[in-house]
Design an enzyme around this catalytic site. Structure first.
Site, short mmCIF file in Angstrom:
data_model
loop_
_atom_site.label_atom_id
_atom_site.label_comp_id
_atom_site.label_asym_id
_atom_site.label_seq_id
_atom_site.Cartn_x
_atom_site.Cartn_y
_atom_site.Cartn_z
CB CYS A 188 -2.57 -16.70 3.50
SG CYS A 188 -3.57 -15.28 3.80
CG HIS A 212 9.04 -4.16 3.43
ND1 HIS A 212 8.50 -4.27 2.18
CD2 HIS A 212 8.76 -5.33 4.07
CE1 HIS A 212 7.91 -5.44 2.05
NE2 HIS A 212 8.06 -6.11 3.18
#
Lengths: 428, 271
Positions: free
Chosen positions: A49, A98
């Site tokens: 989400c 990342h």
């Protein structure tokens, strides 16, 4: 043949756009394969989400970044300007860093939240699964994600990044645990039968509380909640009696006045109660008279107090980022050493193949002209092999070392030039 | 060998103490996993030191200041080890480890060796008497540590400060349970130990020897200990009251020991 991540997250992109781009589980398989055929040699999609990220390795035409960016823009209906604002791209070691920060929870909306690790694992496992249409996650992304999961595990084990309560419901549970230890079997009263009461009830039931009584102004709504979760229903007139025995009392009514007064609580203790009582007042306006908190044995917390627990946890977690980044740095170095080492493998193979072909040709020529007996021919064969290995040992080792130091490009180029590998066809 | 093993055990306890203090100071939620194993290793080394003492000198390390303090430190460490293995109570070491280190350090400074003085009261009766009394004191020390942590955590929870203490210290319920358990075990052991001592004194000397510092200290400790258990009886707040009495009671017992010890200047015995 570089590795990239192209994506958008809560850091860069508003929720409505994230919602448009996010993929349902059922869509992932097709998306993986469309990206695979659009130019990514390997691909993994992480869609939660808070982020949609495409981890991809370039194929022969180095089109992975464009393919991933086009995919996100098409899906989200993003213009070029939108893409420039919202979509980020990282490559090689920055892509690895990342991912490792994402899996460690450093990049999460709630710092250190643990769910992301499972989400990354699911994304990787889906891409690594053989499904008759090839495996979108090949050896390099597999290694990247396995290292990421290992780094995430280390960060959780070796730092306090995931410790403590980082949401209001978990803060309530943390407070209860600091008073009662395990909540297993603790009797609980939920005051009110609205949405917040239901949320509190769910959280507490997850912790194993028992003997739940839902007390409400009208019995009907309390009974509805009880029908869903079990326990007993009661009306407010039974509260004085319930306060005598309940360990945890969670209040979330919409009443404009105090539902539980200090006198009611004090009376419960006067009438023989010994054990501590936890009063969780998550109502606005508050349901419990604040003076109740000054009674010995009563621990009263309202929404602000719970938020204070959350703030304290997040401050503590922020202090752990530096330590987590050190672990992540180790993981990136480990992955990049392996990854760069792979890039010199074709040069080493080409070099050894070239040398072996020369050896075989020269050996055949000598054997034809010298008319050696089989035993001597075998000795010459072994001798030339050993000689070749000794000569190639140093260049092979230097190439691997150069890969570790990040100089694989220039050294591989030098090897190709010196040994004429490009002229004889490159790899073997 | 006896001194070297004691030194190693001391370093072990010290290392765990430092580890716990650093964890607490850094605001961590728990002690590193290896800490309990390190306490276990230090306890084993100290057991080795006490066995070496018994083998070398032909007597149990129960007489004389050095051996007595070492045995007491060992029993407290055993309490700590059992408690941390049985519950999530590792932070109790934050209080107990300095006590253990201080006792063991004092034992090493005074010398872990027999007094050389002849004992009127000796044999199995004596060994049981001293060991049981020391188990009682060790239980009291544990109740003190649990009580102190209880009071600090209670204050943290009541004042709604959710800092290092809130994160690091165990739950109130855990601390209360540990305090109660150690107090009950300690009180029973101390009672049995004192009864053995008094029974021996009456049987062989025909008197209660009420002016003996050991008897005074033993009786005082027993009375305070009884007060700790008594504080648990009653209505609301009895848990906190018990913790409070444990802390002040133990402080009083230590103070009484120091006063009696100073009154006996130069004595080589425990008291």
């Amino acid at each position: 043949m570089a590795v990239h991540v192209v994506g958008l997250s809560h850091h860069t992109t508003p929720l409505p756009i994230r919602e448009r781009v996010a993929l349902e589980a059922a869509e992932l398989d097709d998306a993986l394969h469309s990206l695979h055929y659009a130019g990514a040699a390997e691909v993994v999609i992480l869609s939660t989400c808070n982020r949609t990220e495409i981890y991809a390795r370039d194929g022969a035409d180095a089109a992975a970044v464009d393919a991933a960016r086009d995919f996100l823009c098409t899906r989200g209906g993003l213009s070029d300007d939108d893409a420039a604002r919202f979509v980020y791209t990282r490559s090689e070691d920055e892509a690895a860093r990342h991912l490792f920060r994402v899996v460690s929870g450093i990049d999460s909306l709630v710092l250190g939240e643990p769910q992301i690790q499972g989400q990354v694992r699911s994304a990787y496992e889906l891409a690594a699964r053989q499904n008759g249409r090839g495996r979108p996650a090949g050896p390099i992304l597999s290694r990247l994600f396995e290292t990421a999961l290992s780094v995430g595990g280390r960060v959780r084990a070796e730092t306090q990044l995931g410790a403590g309560a980082a949401s209001v419901p978990s803060a309530a549970v943390a407070l209860a645990r600091k008073i009662f230890g395990s909540l297993e079997g603790r009797s609980t009263v939920i005051v009110g039968a609205g949405e917040m009461s239901e949320l509190a009830l769910q959280c507490l039931l997850d912790e194993g509380v028992s003997g739940v009584v839902v007390a409400n102004r009208t019995a009907q709504r309390a009974e509805a909640l009880v029908a869903k979760y079990g326990g007993a229903a009661a009306t407010f007139d039974r509260l004085p009696e319930l306060l005598r025995t309940a360990s945890i009392v969670a209040c979330a009514t919409a009443a404009p006045h105090h539902v539980i007064t200090a006198e009611m609580v004090a009376r419960a203790f006067r009438e023989g109660r010994r054990d501590p009582m936890l009063l969780l007042d998550i109502a606005l306006p508050r349901d419990v008279e604040p003076a109740a908190g000054s009674i010995d044995g009563v621990f009263l917390y309202d929404v602000d107090d719970l938020q204070q627990v959350v703030d304290s946890t997040l401050a503590q977690r922020r202090g752990e980022i530096e330590r987590a980044d050190t672990i992540i740095g180790d993981g990136v170095a480990e992955f990049m050493t392996w990854y760069r080492g792979r890039s010199v493998v074709p040069v080493i193979q080409a070099l050894r193949g070239h040398a072996e072909r020369l050896r075989q040709a020269e050996l055949e020529r000598v054997l034809r002209s010298a008319n050696l007996d089989p035993e001597t021919a075998a000795t010459v064969d072994v001798l030339t092999k050993q000689l070749l290995n000794k000569i190639l040992h140093a260049p092979t080792t230097r190439l691997r070392e150069a890969a570790k130091d990040g100089r694989e490009g220039e050294v591989a180029e030098a090897a190709r030039y010196l040994f004429g590998l490009d002229e004889i066809g490159g790899t073997d | 060998m006896v001194t070297i093993l004691h030194g190693v055990a001391l370093l072990g306890y010290l290392a765990v103490g430092v580890l716990q203090t650093v964890s607490f100071a850094r605001g961590r939620a728990d002690v590193p996993r290896g800490a309990t194993a390190l306490v276990g290793a230090a306890v084993l080394v100290q057991l080795g030191a006490l066995v070496a003492f018994a083998l070398r000198f032909g007597e149990l390390p129960l007489v004389g200041l050095g051996p007595s303090l070492s045995t007491l430190a060992f029993l407290i460490a055993l309490f700590l080890l059992f408690a941390t293995l049985a519950s999530d109570a590792r932070p109790v070491g934050l209080v107990l480890l300095p006590v253990i280190v201080a006792l063991l350090g004092a034992a090493l400074l005074t010398g872990v060796r027999p007094t050389g003085e002849p004992l009127a009261f000796s044999g199995a009766w004596f060994s049981f008497h001293v060991v049981l009394a020391f188990v009682g004191v060790a239980g009291f020390a544990f109740a003190f540590a649990a009580g102190l942590l209880y009071l600090l955590q209670f204050r943290e929870l009541k004042s709604k400060r959710f800092g290092r203490i809130f994160r690091f210290f165990p739950a109130l319920h855990t601390l209360d349970r540990l305090g109660r358990g150690s107090a009950v075990v300690g009180f029973c052991a101390l009672t049995a130990g004192l009864m053995l001592g008094w029974a021996w004194t009456i049987r062989f000397r025909g008197t209660f020897a009420m002016d003996d510092p050991q008897v005074i200290w033993g009786a005082l400790t027993w009375v305070i200990f009884a007060g700790v258990l008594g504080a648990r009886i009653g209505g609301p707040g009895s848990n906190r009251r018990a913790a409070l009495v444990s802390v002040w009671g133990f402080a009083l017992v230590v103070l009484a020991y120091v006063v009696l010890r100073l009154a006996q200047a130069g004595g080589a015995a425990f008291l």
